[in-house]
Design a protein around this motif. Structure first.
Motif, PDB file in Angstrom:
ATOM      1  N   LEU A 202       0.827  -1.215   0.000  1.00 13.17           N
ATOM      2  CA  LEU A 202       0.000   0.000   0.000  1.00 13.17           C
ATOM      3  C   LEU A 202       0.862   1.265   0.000  1.00 13.17           C
ATOM      4  O   LEU A 202       0.521   2.262  -0.648  1.00 13.17           O
ATOM      5  N   LYS A 203       1.987   1.209   0.700  1.00 17.55           N
ATOM      6  CA  LYS A 203       2.899   2.361   0.735  1.00 17.55           C
ATOM      7  C   LYS A 203       3.426   2.665  -0.681  1.00 17.55           C
ATOM      8  O   LYS A 203       3.452   3.814  -1.119  1.00 17.55           O
ATOM      9  N   ALA A 204       3.836   1.609  -1.375  1.00 23.04           N
ATOM     10  CA  ALA A 204       4.378   1.801  -2.726  1.00 23.04           C
ATOM     11  C   ALA A 204       3.294   2.324  -3.671  1.00 23.04           C
ATOM     12  O   ALA A 204       3.531   3.245  -4.458  1.00 23.04           O
ATOM     13  N   ARG A 205       2.096   1.746  -3.556  1.00 25.67           N
ATOM     14  CA  ARG A 205       1.009   2.191  -4.459  1.00 25.67           C
ATOM     15  C   ARG A 205       0.616   3.632  -4.147  1.00 25.67           C
ATOM     16  O   ARG A 205       0.255   4.392  -5.050  1.00 25.67           O
ATOM     17  N   ALA A 206       0.681   3.996  -2.875  1.00 26.63           N
ATOM     18  CA  ALA A 206       0.323   5.373  -2.496  1.00 26.63           C
ATOM     19  C   ALA A 206       1.260   6.362  -3.177  1.00 26.63           C
ATOM     20  O   ALA A 206       0.858   7.462  -3.553  1.00 26.63           O
ATOM     21  N   GLU A 207       2.512   5.964  -3.355  1.00 23.99           N
ATOM     22  CA  GLU A 207       3.453   6.867  -4.037  1.00 23.99           C
ATOM     23  C   GLU A 207       3.211   6.894  -5.541  1.00 23.99           C
ATOM     24  O   GLU A 207       3.387   7.910  -6.198  1.00 23.99           O
ATOM     25  N   GLU A 208       2.820   5.755  -6.084  1.00 25.67           N
ATOM     26  CA  GLU A 208       2.665   5.665  -7.542  1.00 25.67           C
ATOM     27  C   GLU A 208       1.357   6.275  -8.048  1.00 25.67           C
ATOM     28  O   GLU A 208       1.279   6.745  -9.175  1.00 25.67           O
ATOM     29  N   LEU A 209       0.315   6.205  -7.209  1.00 22.87           N
ATOM     30  CA  LEU A 209      -0.982   6.706  -7.668  1.00 22.87           C
ATOM     31  C   LEU A 209      -1.082   8.226  -7.516  1.00 22.87           C
ATOM     32  O   LEU A 209      -0.528   8.799  -6.579  1.00 22.87           O
ATOM     33  N   VAL A 210      -1.792   8.835  -8.445  1.00 26.70           N
ATOM     34  CA  VAL A 210      -2.066  10.269  -8.332  1.00 26.70           C
ATOM     35  C   VAL A 210      -3.127  10.473  -7.257  1.00 26.70           C
ATOM     36  O   VAL A 210      -3.878   9.548  -6.926  1.00 26.70           O
ATOM     37  N   SER A 211      -3.192  11.659  -6.723  1.00 28.86           N
ATOM     38  CA  SER A 211      -4.241  11.989  -5.762  1.00 28.86           C
ATOM     39  C   SER A 211      -5.602  11.845  -6.457  1.00 28.86           C
ATOM     40  O   SER A 211      -5.787  12.327  -7.577  1.00 28.86           O
ATOM     41  N   GLY A 212      -6.526  11.146  -5.799  1.00 25.66           N
ATOM     42  CA  GLY A 212      -7.826  10.885  -6.429  1.00 25.66           C
ATOM     43  C   GLY A 212      -7.850   9.599  -7.241  1.00 25.66           C
ATOM     44  O   GLY A 212      -8.907   9.169  -7.699  1.00 25.66           O
ATOM     45  N   GLY A 213      -6.682   9.004  -7.451  1.00 28.96           N
ATOM     46  CA  GLY A 213      -6.600   7.739  -8.198  1.00 28.96           C
ATOM     47  C   GLY A 213      -7.162   6.574  -7.385  1.00 28.96           C
ATOM     48  O   GLY A 213      -7.257   6.647  -6.158  1.00 28.96           O
ATOM     49  N   LEU A 214      -7.530   5.518  -8.091  1.00 29.34           N
ATOM     50  CA  LEU A 214      -8.162   4.370  -7.431  1.00 29.34           C
ATOM     51  C   LEU A 214      -7.240   3.161  -7.399  1.00 29.34           C
ATOM     52  O   LEU A 214      -6.519   2.897  -8.361  1.00 29.34           O
ATOM     53  N   MET A 215      -7.306   2.425  -6.307  1.00 28.82           N
ATOM     54  CA  MET A 215      -6.602   1.153  -6.226  1.00 28.82           C
ATOM     55  C   MET A 215      -7.646   0.072  -5.930  1.00 28.82           C
ATOM     56  O   MET A 215      -8.324   0.109  -4.907  1.00 28.82           O
ATOM     57  N   ILE A 216      -7.760  -0.869  -6.866  1.00 26.95           N
ATOM     58  CA  ILE A 216      -8.745  -1.950  -6.737  1.00 26.95           C
ATOM     59  C   ILE A 216      -8.010  -3.217  -6.310  1.00 26.95           C
ATOM     60  O   ILE A 216      -7.056  -3.635  -6.963  1.00 26.95           O
ATOM     61  N   VAL A 217      -8.429  -3.802  -5.209  1.00 30.32           N
ATOM     62  CA  VAL A 217      -7.771  -5.012  -4.703  1.00 30.32           C
ATOM     63  C   VAL A 217      -8.804  -6.129  -4.594  1.00 30.32           C
ATOM     64  O   VAL A 217      -9.805  -5.993  -3.890  1.00 30.32           O
ATOM     65  N   LEU A 218      -8.530  -7.197  -5.313  1.00 29.61           N
ATOM     66  CA  LEU A 218      -9.416  -8.364  -5.285  1.00 29.61           C
ATOM     67  C   LEU A 218      -8.573  -9.518  -4.763  1.00 29.61           C
ATOM     68  O   LEU A 218      -7.440  -9.707  -5.198  1.00 29.61           O
TER      69      LEU A 218
END
Lengths: 360, 360
Positions: A202-218
């Motif tokens: 989650l830390k790595a994705r938080a850096e990679e995603l833009v603010s307002g971007g979505l992370m979908i986890v299945l």
């Protein structure tokens, strides 16, 4: 920058034993959530807030393996974003969008097959890139991704906790080859590793995603209080442990080799998964649901199970026990499942969870 | 979006016949221009004008093959940009830079080997992505690249012109397997294809590069008035033609197969290359130089030549003539070169050109 963890790709290529031809169990669950993802994007994705001058919409699939599931998942996201963009363009003047898809997996993933089997639609609809690296660290530049997706990947840990393979430790795994929840100290060791890994994810994705971007986890998890050995996937892996023991008794492999072997797999209980996601401070939780697996009530055939686990595990088996042991082991598994059929009705059920996070 | 042309990667893997171990001739020329590139970036790259808020600097190597040359080329660019950034940061407050490198080549390129052999430095210095697609079309989103590079690639055309393989055409190639400039109509057909391809290359790069971004093109050409058959690479390919003819005479292959075979290779004359670049309207020409190849005056050994051409051509040979013919052909080439040594002193020289373009 990119970090590498223990590498454990699915079986590459496209022969009968490949992941390409043995990933329909995962696909069935992806199908179930497709409509939910589409609805969420249409209703909630804020394209204007992401960037009104946005000209490239970038999607990353983390732990993509080699398809076809990754292609379905990204196609679904693209269709939804296109619809949303069309709708918003009627009210605001938006720049036409180009799409880029980042297919990310371990460097040892079979990217050649991935690229060779890209669906024809991609030529018209999106630019593809392959991104080698472990998703427990950064693999892409900061603020570069608008929607991230990962399907059935985060139960693969970055490594097996050391103490599990240490005969002197109270958390020694004994003859089991996975965390089946029969030894509490082993489960705890895996749970600690899972929590650490998931936080890094989650830390790595938080850096990679833009603010307002979505992370979908299945993903898969266990209902609270259910042990892995009570579920059919737990029973299958215990059967694989038993087959290996039989092979050691016959001298085909050794007990010492089995002692040193464990799969870096952990299926958290629902509340464990929930806790680690809630503890992160970079994302808001937009959706957190459990969904029924469409094949949950189906009695899976021995062939289906054997082929699926062969595609998932053969690279581990080959690496640790040798290439010749793969056929032997899975032939034995097929026979064991046929001699001692799994009583699916008595098994407790795994759960499929579906989480949508929004980057703050 | 991405387009595909005839696919012709260098030999993959990392065995003795691979491009990895047989690309030192290209590397020698890359070394020569490294310092020029570094100087140009330090003196002229306008980071502030590119975007003062730039946080990711993206470099693409078009036609990267599988290393190690691509790694050297991008490392050199990164070092120069870092220095420039450091220098400009002292006067202006710039955001710290992350680097992303897009390694682009045909989808059939061996990306698995590329990723497996990424130098350890990349883990600290840049994010890598693999980009499958033909560079004669778009492979990356618009306005996404700050510096593009291509080294010794654009002499590989998107295809062999049809009429060259048409026995009824005045531009029929006869028994030659490449454009050796001995038949004017053949040369013209190749030149037209080259001009078309190079225009497509520049058009696609113009869309992918940001305004102010640089496109570095390094390649081989012929001095005006020099024919391919007068140079040692022309002589080697004519020797390969001869070996194939010998094999047909012995029944190992057929004359019909040779009639249908030509390499999609064209080495333009310097003025042809200059013209097509000058005709583009999207880039300004910042530098256009010819440089001496450091191995120009060296008498190359038969072994070196045979290995180099095997790495470059074996995939073509295998695809058209069959896998068994590769060993046969290159064993014959080695023998022919040994029986009839190339007189390097009498050969006319190819040229290496080095062009830096800036996106308007």
């Amino acid at each position: 920058m990119p970090t590498f963890s223990q590498s454990h790709p699915m079986s590459g290529g496209d022969d009968q034993h490949s992941y390409i031809h043995n990933s329909s169990y995962q696909k069935a669950a992806i199908d179930v959530v497709e409509e939910k993802t589409k609805q969420y994007i249409l209703e909630k994705l804020d394209l204007l807030n992401l960037n009104p001058d946005l000209s490239t919409f970038t999607i990353a699939d983390y732990g993509c393996s080699i398809g076809p599931n990754t292609f379905h998942a990204v196609q679904n996201i693209i269709e939804a974003v296109k619809l949303k963009h069309l709708k918003e363009s009627q009210e605001n003047s938006l720049v036409p969008l180009e799409f880029q898809v980042c297919f990310s997996d371990q460097p040892s993933n079979d990217f050649n097959t991935l690229f060779r089997t890209l669906p024809p639609s991609f030529r018209q609809e999106y630019f593809s890139v392959g991104v080698p690296g472990s998703f427990y660290g950064r693999v892409l530049p900061r603020n570069s991704i608008h929607i991230g997706n990962t399907s059935f990947t985060t139960h693969w840990l970055s490594k097996v906790p050391e103490q599990v393979l240490d005969k002197k430790s109270p958390a020694w795994k004994k003859h089991y080859i996975h965390c089946n929840d029969s030894i509490e100290a082993v489960t705890n060791a895996f749970m600690v590793q899972y929590t650490k890994d998931m936080s890094l994810f989650l830390k790595a994705r938080a850096e990679e995603l833009v603010s307002g971007g979505l992370m979908i986890v299945l993903g898969f998890c266990l209902p609270d209080g259910v042990a892995m050995y009570e579920t059919w996937p737990g029973i299958v892996k215990d059967a694989i442990s038993d087959c290996l023991q039989d092979m050691a008794t016959l001298g085909i492999t050794t007990h010492e080799k089995i002692d040193m072997f464990s799969l870096p797999l952990y299926f958290p209980q629902f509340s464990e998964m929930k806790r680690v996601i809630e503890q992160n401070e970079s994302f808001t939780i937009e959706l957190m649901e459990t969904v029924s697996h469409p094949l949950e009530a189906v009695k899976l055939s021995d062939n289906f199970i054997t082929s699926m686990y062969r595609a998932l595990l053969s690279i581990f088996i080959e690496k640790h026990f040798g290439i010749g042991e793969v056929d032997e082991l899975f032939n034995r598994l097929a026979k064991k499942l046929s001699d001692h059929p799994i009583d699916f009705e008595k098994c407790k059920k795994q759960m499929v969870y579906y989480v949508v996070l929004k980057k703050k």
